[in-house]
Design a protein around this motif. Structure first.
Motif: not given
Length: 146
Positions: A24-25, A46-50, A52
């Motif tokens: 989990k982010p 910030a970034s996550a798979p779905n 940025s």
């Protein structure tokens, strides 16, 4: 001995709980001073798979961009620029996966941006900061499609 066994059990449980949350982010807070600095220089926040989140700053025009799998949500925080979106990209080249850069846009809508303006640029729509008289700072959320 029971104490050592209890400590080992607690430590193991803590490790398992931490591993379960590793995918989990984490929540993120950026105070206004750091955000102001990032907006003046640009860069990823910030970034996550779905998604940025980026702070962007321009003092000159850019190339035409088209993202196949990213919707850009833009909030202008300062300055002015002329942005063209829509139409057809001219001279487009794949520069990295799902990302094209080009020379100009034919057709499209011209928007004169200033502080407080918001844009939603769906995936697959070319867009271009055609003119930046002095400078423009803006906050971008990129929603990434699978």
């Amino acid at each position: 001995m029971k104490f050592l066994l209890a400590i080992t059990a607690l430590f193991t449980a803590a490790l398992l709980l931490t591993a379960a949350d590793a995918g989990k982010p984490a929540p993120l807070y950026i105070d206004h001073d750091l955000m102001g600095f990032r907006l003046s220089k640009g860069g990823q926040i910030a970034s996550a798979p779905n998604y940025s989140v980026l702070a962007s700053h321009r003092d000159k025009p850019g190339q035409v961009e088209e993202h196949e799998k990213e919707t850009d949500i833009v909030y202008v925080t300062d300055g002015q620029a002329t942005l063209i979106m829509g139409g057809t990209m001219v001279g487009g080249k794949l520069t990295r996966p799902n990302q094209y850069l080009g020379d100009e846009i034919r057709g499209g809508e011209t928007h004169y941006l200033s502080k407080g303006d918001v844009l939603v640029i769906p995936a697959g729509i070319p867009h271009w900061f055609q003119a930046v008289p002095k400078e423009v700072s803006y906050f971008v959320v990129k929603v990434i499609q699978p």
